[in-house]
Structure formats: structure tokens, C-alpha cells
Design a protein around this motif. Sequence first.
Motif: not given
Length: 182
Positions: A102-121, A153-154, A156-161
Amino acid sequence: MNVIASKGQLRASFMRWALFTVPLLVLLGYLGGQAGSPDTFWFRSLVKPEVFPPPAVFGIVWTILYIMIGLALAMVASAWGASGRGVALVLFAIQLALNLSWTYAFFGMQSIQNGLIVIGSLSVVLIATVIAFWRVRRAAALLMLPYLAWVLFATFLNYEFLRANPDGGMQERPAETQRIEL
């Protein structure tokens, strides 16, 4: 006598596993956190949801959670011969891979959407992991519940971002202008 191992032997097996799994998970969590950083122009420029906790909270919470997760894993790993142990360990490995990515998907790729897909999974697989742990060792599943709550919670937070930054935070940086007087 129908006992495969004494309580002392089971306790010793758990302790050996815990001495391996707890430091390993804390280390993996640390290394996973190195895959990206909130200390970037991109993240600083994002609109933060109202429920976003102070940044110092994340390191403290994740350290405690990785210790609890390591203990839960040790309980299941030391449950030799328990029905469903193998499935529980495979699910654990899958959710851990998702957690660390998740850290790479969200921060490394700078992609909120990819982060949400990873954390949803991760949320889905983690629920299955908790259920599988429950079938092997209930105490292990109970140790995983704070982790599940934090991941939900994370999520939900990712979704809110994403809601607060529908462009994904990829707005143009203000171009520097140079004024020339004649």
C-alpha cells in the motif's frame, strides 16, 4: 494419553515462533514504510480529510499493531496439526503482501486510486484472515481485531483522500513567472 505435546512444549513452540515473527513483522513494516513518504510536495499539497490524524500517530500505531500481528502469527504458526492452519498462513501472507504494497501504491506511485484498490483488497483478505485465525486460535484472531479496525479506518481515510482530491492530487504546480521590464 492422547496429547501430542505438553502445554510446556506448546508454550516453548509459541515463544520460538514469537521471537522470530514479531521482529520480522516490525522490520517488514519499517521496510514497507520506506517505499514512499508523506514528506513529498505531492502529499503536502493534498487536501486532508477532517479525520486525518496527526502524522506522529501512524508510527506509534503501526509499531504496536505489528507487534500484535506478530504474536497472532506466532500463535497460528505454532498450532501444528490444527485444522485450517495452512489456509490461515497463506491468507496471512497474502494480506501482509497487500499491507506492505500500500505505501508504494499510495506514496511511491503518488496514486490515491491505486492505494484505494490495494487497501480495499487488503480489507477483504484481512477479514478472511481473521476468520481463518479464529478457526485455528481464537486468541490470535482477537489480536488481529485492532489491526482490522485500523485497516478499515485507513480504507475510509484513503477514500476520503480521493473524495477531497478528485484529480488525484495531480494538479499542476504553479509555474514560476519571470517579469521582465523594458
